[in-house]
Design an enzyme around this catalytic site. Structure first.
Site, PDB file in Angstrom:
ATOM      1  CG  PHE A 181     -12.469   0.443   2.113  1.00  0.00           C
ATOM      2  CD1 PHE A 181     -11.765  -0.333   3.025  1.00  0.00           C
ATOM      3  CD2 PHE A 181     -12.160   0.331   0.767  1.00  0.00           C
ATOM      4  CE1 PHE A 181     -10.775  -1.205   2.599  1.00  0.00           C
ATOM      5  CE2 PHE A 181     -11.172  -0.546   0.332  1.00  0.00           C
ATOM      6  CZ  PHE A 181     -10.483  -1.314   1.251  1.00  0.00           C
ATOM      7  N   GLY A 199       0.771  -1.250   0.000  1.00  0.00           N
ATOM      8  CA  GLY A 199       0.000   0.000   0.000  1.00  0.00           C
ATOM      9  C   GLY A 199       0.792   1.285   0.000  1.00  0.00           C
ATOM     10  CE  LYS A 230     -10.116   4.093   6.880  1.00  0.00           C
ATOM     11  NZ  LYS A 230     -10.702   2.758   6.608  1.00  0.00           N
ATOM     12  N   GLY A 290      -4.643   0.416  14.041  1.00  0.00           N
ATOM     13  CA  GLY A 290      -3.345   0.624  14.680  1.00  0.00           C
ATOM     14  C   GLY A 290      -2.621  -0.683  14.997  1.00  0.00           C
ATOM     15  CG  ASP A 332      -8.585   0.837   9.755  1.00  0.00           C
ATOM     16  OD1 ASP A 332      -9.344   1.755  10.069  1.00  0.00           O
ATOM     17  OD2 ASP A 332      -9.008  -0.275   9.396  1.00  0.00           O
ATOM     18  CG  ASP A 382      -5.429  -3.270  -2.417  1.00  0.00           C
ATOM     19  OD1 ASP A 382      -5.227  -2.896  -1.246  1.00  0.00           O
ATOM     20  OD2 ASP A 382      -5.646  -4.448  -2.718  1.00  0.00           O
ATOM     21  CB  THR A 406      -0.735  -3.175  10.638  1.00  0.00           C
ATOM     22  OG1 THR A 406      -1.906  -3.911  10.324  1.00  0.00           O
ATOM     23  CG2 THR A 406       0.384  -3.576   9.707  1.00  0.00           C
ATOM     24  CD  GLU A 462       1.480   0.603   7.715  1.00  0.00           C
ATOM     25  OE1 GLU A 462       1.057   0.615   6.545  1.00  0.00           O
ATOM     26  OE2 GLU A 462       1.249  -0.331   8.496  1.00  0.00           O
TER      27      GLU A 462
END
Ligand code: 5GP
Length: 176
Positions: A150, A43, A129, A103, A101, A157, A105, A97
């Protein structure tokens, strides 16, 4: 699809982020000790490519790729499928990153890369977010805060598509 962040807004913000990052590391880096930029595949490849070209400090790039279990990026169970080649020990490192989202990851990355004894480890995220936050992570450099949509484009993607869009758009019907 509705444009949330335009190409011009992205370009302006990424240029400012490049200045912010450079100012932070200016006194710390040299050609012998460049910043180790660690983009998280897939991403963040577009963002990282633009960001490094806005840096006025020496840098190297080394990609990392993760896999989330249970088909969901928010399960929190994350594994490294492509590790970085560089030894982080004693290096100034910047994780790049696409979006923070929940958090989970980013927090996994900060913890597992932090264990490798870098001199410093900071996080730069293109998007955040805040309303979806489950785990608080310190985002040292942030592009944009967004509502709970989203989004796709600029590297992000849906089922492998839309990464090439020059702007960030809301993908109606998109899901994690
Ligand atoms: P977190 O662990 O913070 O919940 O999830 C981070 C990852 O989820 C991101 O790196 C990204 O791959 C995916 N993700 C979260 N929100 C979105 C979104 O709005 N659009 C897309 N395309 N991916 C997202």
């Amino acid at each position: 699809m509705k444009v949330l962040i335009s190409e011009t807004q992205i370009q302006d913000r990424v240029a400012s982020l490049g200045s912010e990052v450079s100012a932070t590391y200016k006194a710390l880096l040299s050609d012998e000790e460049p910043l180790l930029v660690i983009p998280v595949l897939s991403g963040s490849f577009v963002f990282a490519a633009d960001l490094v070209r806005e840096l006025s400090v020496p840098s190297e790039i080394d990609f990392i790729q993760l896999k989330s279990y249970e088909g969901s990026s928010s399960s929190g169970k994350v594994e490294i499928v492509k590790d970085i080649r560089a030894d982080l020990k004693g290096r100034n490192c910047l994780i790049v990153e696409d979006i923070v989202d929940t958090g989970l990851t980013a927090s996994f990355l900060l913890e597992s890369l932090g264990d490798r004894k870098p001199k410093s480890l900071k996080l730069c995220s293109f998007l955040h977010k805040p309303s979806r936050e489950e785990k608080k992570v310190p985002i040292d450099f942030l592009g944009f805060s967004i509502e709970d949509h989203f989004v796709v484009g600029y590297g992000l993607d849906f089922n492998g598509r839309w990464r090439h869009l020059k702007e960030v758009v809301i993908y109606e019907g998109g899901q994690k």
